[in-house]
Design a protein around this motif. Structure first.
Motif, PDB file in Angstrom:
ATOM      1  N   PRO A  34      -8.907 -50.708 -12.934  1.00 34.39           N
ATOM      2  CA  PRO A  34      -9.079 -49.158 -12.469  1.00 34.39           C
ATOM      3  C   PRO A  34     -10.433 -49.043 -12.185  1.00 34.39           C
ATOM      4  O   PRO A  34     -11.424 -49.126 -12.697  1.00 34.39           O
ATOM      5  N   GLY A  35     -10.820 -48.275 -11.053  1.00 34.01           N
ATOM      6  CA  GLY A  35     -12.064 -47.897 -10.523  1.00 34.01           C
ATOM      7  C   GLY A  35     -12.811 -49.040  -9.576  1.00 34.01           C
ATOM      8  O   GLY A  35     -13.882 -48.922  -9.040  1.00 34.01           O
ATOM      9  N   ALA A  36     -12.093 -50.186  -9.470  1.00 29.37           N
ATOM     10  CA  ALA A  36     -12.503 -51.329  -8.555  1.00 29.37           C
ATOM     11  C   ALA A  36     -12.376 -50.777  -7.062  1.00 29.37           C
ATOM     12  O   ALA A  36     -11.569 -50.342  -6.830  1.00 29.37           O
ATOM     13  N   SER A  37     -13.450 -51.624  -6.454  1.00 26.89           N
ATOM     14  CA  SER A  37     -13.374 -51.366  -5.025  1.00 26.89           C
ATOM     15  C   SER A  37     -12.386 -52.167  -4.351  1.00 26.89           C
ATOM     16  O   SER A  37     -12.365 -53.485  -4.778  1.00 26.89           O
ATOM     17  N   ILE A  38     -11.585 -51.727  -3.337  1.00 29.76           N
ATOM     18  CA  ILE A  38     -10.609 -52.358  -2.799  1.00 29.76           C
ATOM     19  C   ILE A  38     -10.373 -52.357  -1.125  1.00 29.76           C
ATOM     20  O   ILE A  38     -10.943 -51.168  -0.944  1.00 29.76           O
ATOM     21  N   ASP A  39     -10.386 -53.305  -0.303  1.00 29.74           N
ATOM     22  CA  ASP A  39     -10.349 -53.028   0.857  1.00 29.74           C
ATOM     23  C   ASP A  39      -8.924 -53.380   1.244  1.00 29.74           C
ATOM     24  O   ASP A  39      -8.119 -54.193   1.051  1.00 29.74           O
ATOM     25  N   LEU A  40      -8.552 -52.269   2.184  1.00 31.29           N
ATOM     26  CA  LEU A  40      -7.003 -52.123   2.686  1.00 31.29           C
ATOM     27  C   LEU A  40      -7.160 -52.781   4.005  1.00 31.29           C
ATOM     28  O   LEU A  40      -7.577 -52.259   4.798  1.00 31.29           O
ATOM     29  N   LEU A  41      -6.196 -53.735   4.235  1.00 28.13           N
ATOM     30  CA  LEU A  41      -6.115 -54.455   5.886  1.00 28.13           C
ATOM     31  C   LEU A  41      -4.787 -54.203   6.108  1.00 28.13           C
ATOM     32  O   LEU A  41      -3.759 -54.606   5.938  1.00 28.13           O
ATOM     33  N   LEU A  42      -4.738 -53.444   7.282  1.00 26.76           N
ATOM     34  CA  LEU A  42      -3.646 -52.901   7.935  1.00 26.76           C
ATOM     35  C   LEU A  42      -3.010 -54.139   8.903  1.00 26.76           C
ATOM     36  O   LEU A  42      -3.744 -55.087   9.511  1.00 26.76           O
ATOM     37  N   ASP A  43      -1.734 -54.191   8.691  1.00 24.02           N
ATOM     38  CA  ASP A  43      -0.948 -55.376   9.431  1.00 24.02           C
ATOM     39  C   ASP A  43      -0.633 -54.342  10.929  1.00 24.02           C
ATOM     40  O   ASP A  43       0.149 -53.611  11.091  1.00 24.02           O
ATOM     41  N   ARG A  44      -1.469 -54.740  11.835  1.00 21.05           N
ATOM     42  CA  ARG A  44      -1.581 -53.967  13.126  1.00 21.05           C
ATOM     43  C   ARG A  44      -0.287 -54.286  13.856  1.00 21.05           C
ATOM     44  O   ARG A  44      -0.023 -53.271  14.611  1.00 21.05           O
TER      45      ARG A  44
END
Length: 103
Positions: free
Chosen positions: A58-68
């Motif tokens: 909880p609270g961790a930084s996450i990068d979301l990468l979109l399937d274009r």
């Protein structure tokens, strides 16, 4: 393991009005998972995350990468649905008003 993740900003389309959701990846520190779904609950977009490896705290930084590729497919479906809805709406209005639209 699978769970729901909320972030402060997202580029993912949430499910709604029959439009398919975006998919992609979530990447953080030593972990990674697949984003399989996105739902809007009380103005918060929740992302269904299927863990591939690691642990997301909880609270961790996450990068979301979109399937274009999937996004383009979703956009095409949404555009087609809007066009069909518009045509049907116009057709129904003409019928209700006794219009002589072509049928």
């Amino acid at each position: 393991d699978q769970g729901w993740v909320a972030v402060n900003r997202t580029c993912f389309y949430a499910w709604g009005a029959g439009v398919q959701v975006d998919r992609g990846l979530g990447v953080w520190g030593e972990g990674r998972g697949r984003i399989l779904d996105a739902r809007c609950v009380q103005d918060v977009v929740l992302h269904a995350l299927q863990l591939d490896h690691g642990f997301l705290r909880p609270g961790a930084s996450i990068d979301l990468l979109l399937d274009r590729r999937r996004r383009r497919e979703v956009e095409r479906q949404a555009t087609a649905a809007a066009a069909v809805t518009s045509l049907l709406d116009r057709w129904c209005q003409e019928g209700a008003s006794g219009g002589s639209g072509s049928r």
